[in-house]
Design a protein around this motif. Structure first.
Motif, short mmCIF file in Angstrom:
data_model
loop_
_atom_site.label_atom_id
_atom_site.label_comp_id
_atom_site.label_asym_id
_atom_site.label_seq_id
_atom_site.Cartn_x
_atom_site.Cartn_y
_atom_site.Cartn_z
N SER A 64 0.81 -1.25 -0.04
CA SER A 64 -0.09 -0.09 -0.10
C SER A 64 0.94 1.07 -0.07
O SER A 64 2.10 1.25 0.50
N ARG A 65 0.34 2.25 -0.80
CA ARG A 65 1.15 3.67 -0.81
C ARG A 65 0.29 4.67 -0.46
O ARG A 65 -0.94 4.61 -0.31
N ASN A 66 0.93 5.73 -0.05
CA ASN A 66 0.12 6.76 0.24
C ASN A 66 -0.81 6.94 1.17
O ASN A 66 -2.07 6.93 1.03
N PHE A 67 -0.13 6.07 2.32
CA PHE A 67 -1.16 5.72 3.51
C PHE A 67 -2.45 5.20 3.03
O PHE A 67 -3.74 5.43 3.70
N GLY A 68 -2.19 4.17 2.09
CA GLY A 68 -3.71 3.22 1.94
C GLY A 68 -4.36 3.76 0.82
O GLY A 68 -5.40 3.11 0.47
N LEU A 69 -4.22 4.86 0.52
CA LEU A 69 -4.94 5.47 -0.77
C LEU A 69 -4.76 4.88 -2.00
O LEU A 69 -5.45 4.87 -2.95
N GLU A 70 -3.51 4.41 -2.13
CA GLU A 70 -3.01 3.77 -3.55
C GLU A 70 -2.52 2.56 -3.28
O GLU A 70 -2.03 2.06 -2.08
N GLY A 71 -2.07 1.78 -4.39
CA GLY A 71 -1.26 0.77 -4.31
C GLY A 71 -2.50 -0.66 -3.82
O GLY A 71 -3.76 -0.64 -3.90
N GLY A 72 -2.03 -1.55 -3.00
CA GLY A 72 -2.64 -2.68 -2.72
C GLY A 72 -2.57 -3.15 -1.35
O GLY A 72 -2.43 -2.25 -0.56
N ILE A 73 -2.88 -4.41 -0.95
CA ILE A 73 -2.73 -4.73 0.59
C ILE A 73 -2.02 -6.21 0.71
O ILE A 73 -2.34 -6.81 1.69
N THR B 153 0.09 -3.90 15.82
CA THR B 153 0.31 -3.43 14.47
C THR B 153 0.51 -1.85 14.33
O THR B 153 0.42 -1.15 15.33
N ALA B 154 1.10 -1.67 13.06
CA ALA B 154 1.27 -0.44 12.77
C ALA B 154 0.76 -0.04 11.41
O ALA B 154 0.37 -0.95 10.86
N PHE B 155 0.37 1.25 10.96
CA PHE B 155 -0.64 1.37 9.95
C PHE B 155 0.55 1.50 8.63
O PHE B 155 0.27 0.87 7.94
N SER B 156 1.46 2.36 8.63
CA SER B 156 2.07 2.58 7.55
C SER B 156 3.47 2.37 7.65
O SER B 156 4.14 2.59 8.83
N GLY B 157 4.15 1.94 6.51
CA GLY B 157 5.56 1.92 6.47
C GLY B 157 5.99 0.60 7.15
O GLY B 157 7.23 0.67 7.33
N VAL B 158 5.20 -0.29 7.19
CA VAL B 158 5.53 -1.62 7.71
C VAL B 158 5.86 -2.57 6.56
O VAL B 158 4.64 -2.78 5.70
N ARG B 159 6.54 -3.56 6.55
CA ARG B 159 6.54 -4.67 5.42
C ARG B 159 6.37 -5.79 6.26
O ARG B 159 5.49 -6.16 7.14
N LEU B 160 7.50 -6.61 6.15
CA LEU B 160 7.67 -7.97 7.05
C LEU B 160 8.37 -7.69 8.10
O LEU B 160 9.36 -6.82 8.07
N PRO B 161 8.09 -8.17 9.40
CA PRO B 161 8.82 -7.95 10.45
C PRO B 161 10.10 -8.69 10.42
O PRO B 161 10.20 -9.85 9.95
N GLN B 162 11.37 -7.90 10.82
CA GLN B 162 12.54 -8.45 10.62
C GLN B 162 12.97 -8.86 11.77
O GLN B 162 13.90 -9.62 11.53
N SER B 163 12.53 -8.70 12.81
CA SER B 163 13.04 -9.22 14.05
C SER B 163 11.56 -9.64 14.96
O SER B 163 10.50 -9.08 14.56
N PRO C 176 6.37 -4.48 14.85
CA PRO C 176 4.91 -4.87 14.43
C PRO C 176 4.89 -5.02 12.98
O PRO C 176 5.69 -4.91 12.29
N VAL C 177 3.39 -5.56 12.88
CA VAL C 177 3.08 -6.04 11.53
C VAL C 177 1.88 -4.85 10.96
O VAL C 177 1.53 -4.30 11.94
N THR C 178 1.40 -5.22 9.95
CA THR C 178 0.19 -4.48 9.63
C THR C 178 -0.63 -5.39 8.96
O THR C 178 -0.37 -6.52 8.32
N THR C 179 -2.14 -5.18 9.38
CA THR C 179 -2.99 -6.52 9.14
C THR C 179 -4.09 -5.73 8.36
O THR C 179 -4.42 -4.47 8.27
N LEU C 180 -5.05 -6.78 7.56
CA LEU C 180 -6.06 -6.42 6.95
C LEU C 180 -7.17 -5.57 7.91
O LEU C 180 -7.77 -4.46 7.70
N GLN C 181 -7.08 -6.36 9.10
CA GLN C 181 -8.30 -5.47 10.05
C GLN C 181 -7.99 -4.24 10.52
O GLN C 181 -8.73 -3.34 10.29
N THR C 182 -6.77 -4.04 10.76
CA THR C 182 -6.34 -2.53 11.30
C THR C 182 -6.35 -1.65 10.09
O THR C 182 -6.49 -0.48 10.13
N HIS C 183 -6.00 -2.15 8.90
CA HIS C 183 -6.07 -1.36 7.79
C HIS C 183 -7.45 -0.93 7.33
O HIS C 183 -7.80 0.48 7.29
N ILE C 184 -8.47 -1.69 7.59
CA ILE C 184 -9.73 -1.37 7.15
C ILE C 184 -10.27 -0.37 8.33
O ILE C 184 -10.72 0.81 8.05
#
Lengths: 290, 283
Positions: free
Chosen positions: B50-59, B214-224, B228-236
């Motif tokens: 997801s890009r631009n705070f979830g307004l563009e890109g995907g999930i 969870t965190a909303f933006s700027g998170v991909r896969l947890p490295q350690s 935090p991760v980002t999830t569908l639920q919190t994204h919605i």
């Protein structure tokens, strides 16, 4: 046989499973103790008046009454609205539908009971709140009423399934006897089956209410989020706040150990006690009906 | 017309009406999510970040995050639930203790999920020093779905016919051997359906993880382990709070449809397995 020791053999299987059992049985106790211990600071700061104080300003004063009021109001509203639909469809499904149709209805209810709360929340904020606003000519559609309606929809499958189980638990002979005495089918249901199933039906409603009271995410999005008891107190078309929503909104900023965190935990304790009362009553009634 | 017949017909009519209204509301919910969510779906939506705070890109990473949390929770929960059921059925003989155990598990099932979030953060986030991280989320969800797995496995173990156990006892099996050779193979159905229902519950949960994992933006896969991760639920959740912005809503409905499909798929499989089992029992 009566001389059998309580635990026959204490091999590794015993200790391993015993450990797992201790973990799962101990969790609920640990949860309760932590809620009590962690809420001590706010009771020290505010006294028992935490429970009936009406002002909540983070860092200054903590009063829980508007949230307790909101929880009771939305749950009560959900109860009033869910009751006719849940009981009506439970009676129809249990007493009038064929076996196959009944299975389909039950399966549909189980699917619906699993729909994530966040989707109800999305629906509530994008559609229901707008409808409520336009229908009742409000400035803002996020009100106690909106939250109550949303909760009613959310607990409908749960209450309906449990109520249907309670009706099915009434033995068939009872119906046969009533029918053979010349009662019509609906008279049989209303005068014989429903009175017999009453404890189970009440239990179903209690369990549904317990779920409604603890539901967080959907309510949080539509309740309005204002810690205030409306004037007059029965004005449901005003924004309000319930306990889960308050915790959900403030937990992220209060994460830690100051009084605000403790106040949120104390709210959690109040919620825990209210939900446990409803659920224990519900499980007791359902157990009695069996 | 006979007044009793008339009363019969009107009441049944009212019952159909009430059921119809209830059914209609629920049908509207499902069709709304599908109708509003379907336009958002595309290859790009499913496989891009997801890009631009979830307004563009995907999930894409949101889906991965939901999967990490739910699978992790089930993996942590399963051994505990299994062991706990086996202790209850194989070693506990006092019916009072059994009742007590049942009461505790049912109570745990009733705890509002937000409370799991609060107290779970204290234990896993603060005491384990995992902070706001996927590990905290996994552990919280594992506790939350424990009753679901427990009840399902317990039902399966209880329904094993007595003569199976007796055969094992006659062969002189110890409780541990009895579990491995008789109980576990005979309760596989319950273990699988319970786990699937637990996965569905964990996937649909938002309140317990929104401020703990969870965190909303700027998170991909947890490295350690403490990221935090980002999830569908919190994204919605975050997108729906910008309900005035059509782009945010479109993305929220799209993510909602993906989440709903996942959860309903898991529940359907359990329903299907259970009806299959009932039919087998009737034969």
């Amino acid at each position: 046989m009566n001389m059998k020791p309580m635990f026959p053999e204490r091999g590794p299987a015993f200790w391993l499973t015993g450990l797992a059992a201790t973990v799962s049985a101990g969790t609920i106790g640990l949860l309760f103790v932590s809620l009590v211990v962690e809420s001590v600071p706010v009771f020290k700061a505010e006294g028992v008046s935490f429970l009936w104080g009406t002002d909540w300003f983070a860092g200054e004063s903590y009063g829980a009454l508007p949230m307790i009021y909101g929880s009771l109001m939305v749950t009560g509203l959900a109860l009033v609205m869910v009751l006719p639909f849940a009981l009506g469809s439970a009676i129809l499904t249990s007493e009038f539908l064929s076996g196959r149709a009944r299975l389909i209805v039950k399966a549909a209810m189980e699917l619906l009971a699993g729909v994530p709360g966040i989707l109800y929340g999305l629906m509530g904020i994008a559609l229901l709140a707008v409808w409520v606003r336009d229908l009742f000519g409000l400035i803002d559609g996020n009100t106690l009423f909106t939250a109550g309606v949303l909760l009613a929809v959310m607990i409908l499958p749960t209450v309906m399934t449990l109520a249907e189980d309670a009706l099915r638990a009434v033995p068939g002979e009872t119906r046969d006897t009533a029918l053979s005495l010349g009662l019509t089918r609906i008279e049989t249901v209303m005068q014989v089956v429903v009175p017999q199933a009453l404890p189970g039906l009440a239990g179903a409603v209690f369990l549904g209410l317990g779920r409604a009271m603890g539901e967080t995410i959907a309510v949080m999005l539509v309740i309005g989020g204002i810690d205030r008891i409306p004037q007059p107190w029965f004005d449901l078309f005003a924004p309000g706040q319930n306990i889960p929503s308050k915790i959900g909104r403030e937990a992220a900023e209060a994460l830690g150990f100051d009084v605000q965190w403790s106040a949120l935990i104390a709210l959690g304790l109040v919620l825990f006690l209210m939900v446990m009362t409803l659920t224990t009553a519900g499980n007791f009634l359902i157990g009695k009906a069996r | 017309m006979n007044p009793r017949l008339w009363k019969e017909r009107t009441t049944v009519f009212i019952l159909y009406g009430l059921t119809g209204c209830g059914g209609l509301v629920l049908a509207v919910i499902l069709t709304t999510v599908i109708m509003k969510g379907a336009p958002a779906l595309s290859g790009e939506f499913l496989f891009e970040e997801s890009r631009n705070f979830g307004l563009e890109g995907g999930i894409f990473y949101q889906m991965i995050g939901t999967l990490i949390l739910m699978v992790g929770a089930a993996m942590v929960c399963l051994p505990v639930a299994l062991g706990s059921v086996l202790f209850q059925t194989e070693f506990l003989h006092s019916s009072k203790l059994k009742k007590m155990f049942r009461f505790l598990i049912y109570s745990l099932n009733a705890v509002p999920t937000i409370i799991f979030g609060l107290i779970g953060y204290l234990f896993f986030g603060v005491l384990l020093e995992a902070g706001v991280s996927w590990v905290t989320g996994v552990l919280i969800l594992a506790v939350m779905i424990l009753p679901t797995l427990h009840v399902s496995i317990h039902e399966a173990v209880e329904s094993i016919p007595d003569h199976y156990r007796e055969a094992g006892l006659a062969l002189g099996l110890s409780p541990g051997q009895q579990m491995r050779a008789v109980i576990l193979p005979q309760s596989v159905y319950g273990i699988v359906t319970g786990t699937l229902l637990g996965l569905a519950r964990a996937a649909g949960e938002t309140a317990a993880i929104m401020f703990t994992a969870t965190a909303f933006s700027g998170v991909r896969l947890p490295q350690s382990w403490n990221e935090p991760v980002t999830t569908l639920q919190t994204h919605i959740l975050v997108l729906s709070q910008e309900a005035a912005n059509p782009a945010a809503l479109t993305h929220a409905w799209g993510a909602g449809l993906v989440l709903l499909t996942l959860v309903l798929f898991l529940i359907s499989v359990t329903l299907w397995m259970r009806t299959g089992m009932e039919m087998e029992a009737e034969r």
